[in-house]
Design an enzyme around this catalytic site. Structure first.
Site, PDB file in Angstrom:
ATOM      1  N   ALA A   1       0.864  -1.282   0.140  1.00 37.50           N
ATOM      2  CA  ALA A   1       0.058   0.112   0.064  1.00 37.50           C
ATOM      3  C   ALA A   1       0.911   1.238  -0.020  1.00 37.50           C
ATOM      4  CB  ALA A   1      -0.976   0.045   1.123  1.00 37.50           C
ATOM      5  N   ALA A   2       1.556   1.511   1.197  1.00 38.58           N
ATOM      6  CA  ALA A   2       2.212   2.744   1.288  1.00 38.58           C
ATOM      7  C   ALA A   2       3.260   2.900   0.291  1.00 38.58           C
ATOM      8  CB  ALA A   2       2.770   2.838   2.750  1.00 38.58           C
TER       9      ALA A   2
ATOM     10  N   ALA B   1      -5.469  -4.616  -2.401  1.00 39.28           N
ATOM     11  CA  ALA B   1      -6.428  -3.886  -1.360  1.00 39.28           C
ATOM     12  C   ALA B   1      -6.526  -4.927  -0.307  1.00 39.28           C
ATOM     13  CB  ALA B   1      -7.743  -3.686  -2.132  1.00 39.28           C
TER      14      ALA B   1
ATOM     15  N   ASP C   1       1.974   0.752   7.861  1.00 39.53           N
ATOM     16  CA  ASP C   1       1.527   0.089   9.021  1.00 39.53           C
ATOM     17  C   ASP C   1       2.675  -0.160  10.172  1.00 39.53           C
ATOM     18  OD1 ASP C   1      -0.909   0.065   8.308  1.00 39.53           O
ATOM     19  OD2 ASP C   1      -0.761  -2.389   7.786  1.00 39.53           O
TER      20      ASP C   1
ATOM     21  N   CYS D   1      -8.030  -4.512   2.394  1.00 43.20           N
ATOM     22  CA  CYS D   1      -9.251  -4.325   3.163  1.00 43.20           C
ATOM     23  C   CYS D   1     -10.509  -4.999   2.379  1.00 43.20           C
ATOM     24  CB  CYS D   1      -9.799  -2.929   3.000  1.00 43.20           C
ATOM     25  SG  CYS D   1      -8.665  -1.890   4.218  1.00 43.20           S
TER      26      CYS D   1
ATOM     27  N   ASN E   1      -1.964   5.230   2.628  1.00 39.50           N
ATOM     28  CA  ASN E   1      -1.587   6.062   1.725  1.00 39.50           C
ATOM     29  C   ASN E   1      -1.569   7.681   1.882  1.00 39.50           C
ATOM     30  OD1 ASN E   1      -3.005   4.619  -1.326  1.00 39.50           O
ATOM     31  ND2 ASN E   1      -4.024   3.758   0.681  1.00 39.50           N
TER      32      ASN E   1
ATOM     33  N   SER F   1       0.543  -3.843  -4.524  1.00 36.94           N
ATOM     34  CA  SER F   1      -0.569  -2.878  -4.444  1.00 36.94           C
ATOM     35  C   SER F   1      -1.817  -3.410  -4.498  1.00 36.94           C
ATOM     36  CB  SER F   1      -0.340  -1.964  -5.775  1.00 36.94           C
ATOM     37  OG  SER F   1      -1.043  -0.650  -5.404  1.00 36.94           O
TER      38      SER F   1
END
Length: 614
Positions: free
Chosen positions: A261-262, A291, A540, A293, A562, A289
């Site tokens: 993500a980051a 998701a 995280d 969630c 993000n 990359s």
């Protein structure tokens, strides 16, 4: 070619380009805001159309900048004050075309010496020269053709030569001098479907002449055109010792550890701000990359294909080819960063398939190592069908069992966000679900009375919720889990999902000697710098500050990751942006309920010494 006069068409074009830059820049800025979602959520079709307009606008801006660069080079009487390594520039630019060559089944070869080939120019100028020549070669060469680029240094070390050749339509001998004039295209080029205005080679000649060299066109032994630039060699620059020093002699080099993500957010933002930066992502896994969630919804089948977890709103798969072609970012998946050498600004990367290790130099390092699932020392944790749902592989395993109707009874250990969201997915698939929670309530992010409403809603949907309960052992038959032993009795199971939570992955940071915060995450300042100013930490693995209490906090969320990515990228590129902290805002869907929180719970507020009213 000489300096142009006031009536020269290039002079008029330069004036027009100067006037066009301002409205183009404003349009690009507004489109960026729309694509970032600041004016509301976009449909996939709207996003696709905006991205196309944005790309065309960038091409127009590039053309305007090129006209101005040609004009400046032709007006200048002073030689460039900077020097750059043409060999390294060519290797970097060549990487941008690797994906196109693969897609069009073309053979692309780049020959450049391992030693620097210094010339009198900036890296930006040389990058544009190499890009213009390779772009022409690809534009006028059919699929399955050949493109060859080469950089060489003369035997006496006094001359540097750049040659780009292809198997395309070629340049007729009678037109080989004219193609360097502004707005001139050959009859072959004008008759082709390839777009162009006849400025690419004009720009190349202007840059090469400014560097003290000359450029010419002839026929390649590949069958098409060969453009050759010959320039005097320049002395090597003095070595820079501070971040950003000698910026004109070396592009920004960033290594990012972590590609979920980051990390990709940092990479994308850096390329938006500094298109010629060399950005490399090291990702231990094979999925980029994605998701996280969305994993519960992948389990339930709402998200039908694995690719949807890693796709843009327009449906483009975020794989290494996407990052190379669209973002100009090098991604090395299946590669682990095993050591950081801060004294020499480099990272040791290990290919997990081959075991091969290589050192990567950096100007800035970004740690986006994320979090790891908490796995308590419960006997039987190594049995089959015990999952954590912390990645795509776990989600695939769970989906496989559900598709074979081999997971009728499922125990979810932990009543946090992960446990609650996967419970709904399991119930939707027809499972009998029992949730085991050590605390006196589920969803510790809520006050107890709010959590009780959620618990009752879940029980109304057939979920058995056991609070104040400890899982003490997993028992199996053969290698497969069959029973969960708890402080309240034994539960029969076909599958166990651990949703106890996560802890920051700080192993690499500790190896590098970086400061770890009170929460166990990497300590960062409000610019997301670690205790080493060359190293940033995002997502995280990084510690935050609670905006209400002002104390360190660890609340791992995708939204925070993000935002971290954007802030870190701005600062890496020389900006001054800050991330002040978090409120711990979170939201989840629990069947028909939408459950959210922000700020402090009643319990947290009392513990922090606030006088509260509820």
């Amino acid at each position: 070619m000489g300096n142009y006069g006031q009536s020269d068409p290039l002079h008029f074009a330069a004036l027009m380009a100067h006037q066009l830059r301002s409205p183009l820049d404003a349009a690009l800025s507004q489109m960026g805001l729309l694509l970032e979602g600041y004016a509301g959520k976009l449909t996939a079709q709207q996003r696709d159309l905006l991205e196309r307009v944005q790309q065309r606008s960038r091409e127009a801006m590039d053309a305007a900048n090129r006209v101005l660069a040609i004009a400046r080079a032709m007006e200048s009487v002073e030689p460039p004050s900077s020097v750059a390594d043409l060999a390294r520039v060519m290797r970097s630019v060549e990487r941008r075309y690797a994906s196109e060559a693969h897609r069009r089944k073309m053979h692309l070869r780049c020959d450049a010496p391992g030693e620097p080939a210094w010339v009198h120019a900036s890296e930006d100028e040389l990058s544009e020269v190499c890009h213009a020549l390779l772009n022409n070669a690809f534009k006028y060469t059919p699929d399955h053709g050949h493109v060859r680029a080469g950089v060489s240094v003369s035997a006496n070390g006094k001359r540097v030569r750049l040659a780009v050749e292809d198997s395309g339509i070629g340049i007729p001998e009678a037109e080989r001098e004219a193609v360097f004039r502004p707005f001139v295209r050959t009859l072959n080029a004008s008759g082709s479907t390839a777009p162009g205005v006849g400025l690419g080679l004009t720009f190349v000649q202007a840059m090469v002449k400014r560097a003290g060299g000359r450029v010419w066109a002839d026929r390649s032994d590949l069958g098409g055109a060969r453009i050759t630039a010959d320039m005097p060699a320049a002395p090597a620059p003095e070595t820079a010792t501070e971040p950003g020093a000698n910026a004109m002699a070396a592009k920004l080099k960033v290594v990012i550890v972590g590609g979920v993500a980051a990390g990709p957010k940092v990479a994308s933002k850096i390329i938006r701000l500094q298109q010629d930066a060399e950005v490399t992502i090291l990702e231990k896994g094979k999925f980029l990359s994605y998701a996280g969630c969305g994993l519960p919804y992948y389990v339930s089948g709402v998200v039908k294909e694995q690719a949807e977890l890693m796709s843009t709103a327009a449906g483009a798969l975020r794989d290494p080819v996407f990052f190379q072609k669209v973002k100009n970012v090098v991604v090395r998946s299946g590669t682990e960063a095993v050591e950081v050498d801060r004294d020499h600004n480099r990272v040791l990367a290990r290919d997990l398939a081959t075991g091969q290790e290589t050192w990567l130099d950096y100007d800035y390092l970004v740690l986006a190592t994320g979090a790891t699932p908490v796995k308590p020392p419960i006997p039987g944790m190594d049995l089959e069908h015990v999952f954590t749902l912390h990645g795509v592989n776990d989600a695939e395993g769970i989906r496989h069992l559900l598709s074979q109707d081999r997971a009728r009874d499922v125990v979810v250990i932990g009543g946090g966000l992960i446990g609650v969201e996967v419970t709904e997915a399991l119930v939707e698939k027809g499972c009998r679900v029992t949730m085991v929670e050590l605390a006196d309530q589920i969803l510790g992010m809520l006050d107890w009375d709010m959590a009780k409403l959620v618990e009752q809603h879940m029980e109304a949907r057939g979920v058995k919720v056991m609070t104040n309960t400890t899982a003490t052992a997993f028992e199996g038959e053969g290698n497969q889990v069959k029973r969960v032993v708890t402080s309240q009795g034994v539960l029969p199971v076909d599958m166990v999902i651990m949703g106890i939570g996560v802890r920051p992955n700080v192993a690499l940071a500790k190896q590098a000697g970086l400061e770890i915060g009170r929460t166990g995450a990497i300590k960062v300042d409000d610019h997301l710098r670690t205790s080493d100013p060359r190293i940033f930490a995002v997502g995280d693995c990084a510690e935050n500050v609670d905006l209400v209490t002002g104390e360190p906090a660890y609340v791992p969320l995708g939204s925070t990751a993000n935002k971290h990515g954007r802030v870190a990228a701005v600062n890496i590129c020389g900006g001054d942006d800050t991330y002040p902290g978090i409120l711990g805002s979170a939201v989840c869907k629990v069947f028909d309920f939408c459950v959210g929180r922000t700020g402090l719970t009643e319990r947290q507020a009392r513990a922090s010494g606030f006088d509260i009213i509820t």
